[in-house]
Structures are given as structure tokens and as C-alpha cells.
Design a protein around this motif. Structure first.
Motif, mmCIF file in Angstrom:
data_model
loop_
_atom_site.group_PDB
_atom_site.id
_atom_site.type_symbol
_atom_site.label_atom_id
_atom_site.label_comp_id
_atom_site.label_asym_id
_atom_site.label_seq_id
_atom_site.Cartn_x
_atom_site.Cartn_y
_atom_site.Cartn_z
ATOM 1 N N PHE A 64 0.859 -1.182 0.000
ATOM 2 C CA PHE A 64 0.000 0.000 0.000
ATOM 3 C C PHE A 64 0.899 1.237 0.000
ATOM 4 O O PHE A 64 1.888 1.276 0.718
ATOM 5 N N MET A 65 0.572 2.241 -0.814
ATOM 6 C CA MET A 65 1.436 3.427 -1.014
ATOM 7 C C MET A 65 2.826 2.988 -1.467
ATOM 8 O O MET A 65 3.847 3.559 -1.084
ATOM 9 N N ILE A 91 6.614 4.858 -2.488
ATOM 10 C CA ILE A 91 6.898 6.184 -1.915
ATOM 11 C C ILE A 91 8.104 6.091 -0.974
ATOM 12 O O ILE A 91 8.498 5.003 -0.542
ATOM 13 N N GLU A 100 9.600 7.279 2.746
ATOM 14 C CA GLU A 100 9.021 7.614 4.049
ATOM 15 C C GLU A 100 10.112 7.656 5.102
ATOM 16 O O GLU A 100 11.226 7.151 4.896
ATOM 17 N N THR A 150 -5.173 8.222 6.987
ATOM 18 C CA THR A 150 -5.967 6.993 7.003
ATOM 19 C C THR A 150 -5.102 5.863 6.464
ATOM 20 O O THR A 150 -4.541 5.994 5.374
ATOM 21 N N THR A 151 -4.977 4.795 7.212
ATOM 22 C CA THR A 151 -4.102 3.693 6.782
ATOM 23 C C THR A 151 -4.732 2.932 5.628
ATOM 24 O O THR A 151 -5.914 3.103 5.304
ATOM 25 N N SER A 188 -5.772 0.050 5.637
ATOM 26 C CA SER A 188 -6.934 -0.727 6.091
ATOM 27 C C SER A 188 -8.028 0.183 6.651
ATOM 28 O O SER A 188 -8.949 -0.288 7.310
ATOM 29 N N THR A 228 5.965 11.975 1.115
ATOM 30 C CA THR A 228 4.642 12.603 1.018
ATOM 31 C C THR A 228 4.722 14.029 1.565
ATOM 32 O O THR A 228 5.636 14.368 2.324
ATOM 33 N N SER A 278 5.223 14.079 5.262
ATOM 34 C CA SER A 278 6.587 13.803 5.713
ATOM 35 C C SER A 278 7.508 14.989 5.445
ATOM 36 O O SER A 278 8.376 15.307 6.259
#
Ligand SMILES: Nc1nc2c([nH]c(=O)n2[C@H]2C[C@H](O)[C@@H](COP(=O)(O)OP(=O)(O)OP(=O)(O)O)O2)c(=O)[nH]1
Length: 157
Positions: free
Chosen positions: A41-42, A45, A47, A90-91, A93, A134, A137
Motif C-alpha cells: 500500500f502506497m 513512496i 518515508e 488513514t491507513t 486498512s 509525502t 513527511s
């Protein structure tokens, strides 16, 4: 120093489901960023080292565990972490998460990645916008730069 209990209480009050701890790990004025695996997920990117606080775990223990898991730190942090900033998201999930980011000086540039990340690099914080971090971040890195300039002792610098 920061009031860690206050940070946790604020998250409860704000109906946060998942607390996440993150770190501005810095060495010689550069900061460490990690690239997520492409299929996550994501995916892809960049981080800051970060991860979820587990039930019954305090923030600094969670931070030490995540740093061991994600970058292979097997020693206690060289400096007391200073709180930098928080951001909410929002994660994958669908949970309401709040990342609380702390600053830590790395004793050296040695990094051992886990399977969660494919690469790491040390970057000048002034170049944060030119990375695949992001906006949240990037804002955290900026807050660290400003915080470090204002109060070097509390920053963990
Ligand atoms: N989901 C999400 N993540 C963001 C945003 N901004 C931002 O910096 N991030 C960062 C925080 C994390 O480093 C990463 C997302 O990871 P995550 O915590 O959602 O990952 P996950 O899927 O493993 O979480 P989970 O479903 O297991 O709860 O991206 C954003 O707007 N949304």
C-alpha cells in the motif's frame, strides 16, 4: 522535555485508532529516508522510518522496536528522542492513524533494511521536496529543521 502521556491522551481524545511512531534519523545534517516496496500500500513512496505502536507498548519502546526492525539498530538510541511533529492519515486498512515523529541522531550511517523497504538514502533536509516523501513527511522534516534551529537540546540533535 515533551510530555509523551499528553500525546497519547490527545490521540485518544481525537478518536485515533492507531498510533504510529516515526523518526527523523539524522547524521551530519542529513536525514534517512526509506523507499517502500512497490507492491505495498502506497508502494514506492519514500518515508521516514515508522510503524504502529502495539497494544500495551509505550511510544519510545515502539520507536526502538521499529528502528530495530526497519533499519537494523540494535543499540539504544544515542540521544534522547525529541518530539518533532504529528500528522494524521488513514491507513491502507481504513484506520485513523496519527504519526508522532521523533528526532534521533544516528551514531553512523549503517542501515540494514527489512523486506518492507527496497532502498534507503541520506538526504539534505533542504532537498526533501525533491524526494518521493509525502507532503506530510516533508512538513515533518521542515518542522525538524525549524525545531533544531530553535532549540538544539530538545531536538535530539
Ligand atoms: N495512508 C496514508 N499514508 C500516508 C499519508 N501520508 C503519509 O505520509 N503517509 C505515510 C505514512 C506511512 O509511512 C505510509 C502509509 O503506511 P500505512 O501505515 O497506511 O501502511 P499499512 O497499509 O501498512 O497500514 P495498515 O493498513 O496495516 O494499518 O505512508 C496519507 O495521506 N495516507
Amino acid at each position: 522535555m515533551n510530555n509523551l502521556r499528553q500525546l497519547v491522551d490527545d490521540a485518544t481524545r481525537d478518536a485515533i485508532d492507531q498510533l504510529v511512531v516515526g523518526a527523523v534519523v539524522h547524521h551530519g545534517g542529513q536525514i534517512l529516508i526509506l523507499r517502500r516496496t512497490a507492491d505495498d500500500f502506497m508502494g514506492g513512496i519514500e518515508e521516514l522510518p515508522s510503524g504502529g505502536v502495539e497494544d500495551g507498548e509505550d511510544l519510545l519502546r515502539a520507536l526502538a522496536r521499529e528502528l530495530e526492525e526497519e533499519i537494523g539498530w540494535r543499540h539504544p538510541p544515542a540521544t534522547a528522542p525529541g518530539f518533532v511533529a504529528a500528522f494524521d492519515y488513514t491507513t491502507g486498512s481504513g484506520r485513523a492513524a496519527r504519526q508522532l515523529t521523533f528526532a534521533l541522531r544516528a551514531p553512523d550511517r549503517a542501515v540494514t533494511l527489512s523486506a518492507e523497504h527496497t532502498a534507503y538514502r541520506w538526504v539534505d533536509p533542504a532537498d526533501a521536496e525533491a524526494t518521493d516523501l509525502t507532503p506530510e513527511s516533508v512538513g515533518t522534516v521542515r518542522a525538524w529543521v525549524e525545531h533544531a534551529a530553535r532549540s538544539p537540546i530538545d531536538s535530539g540533535a
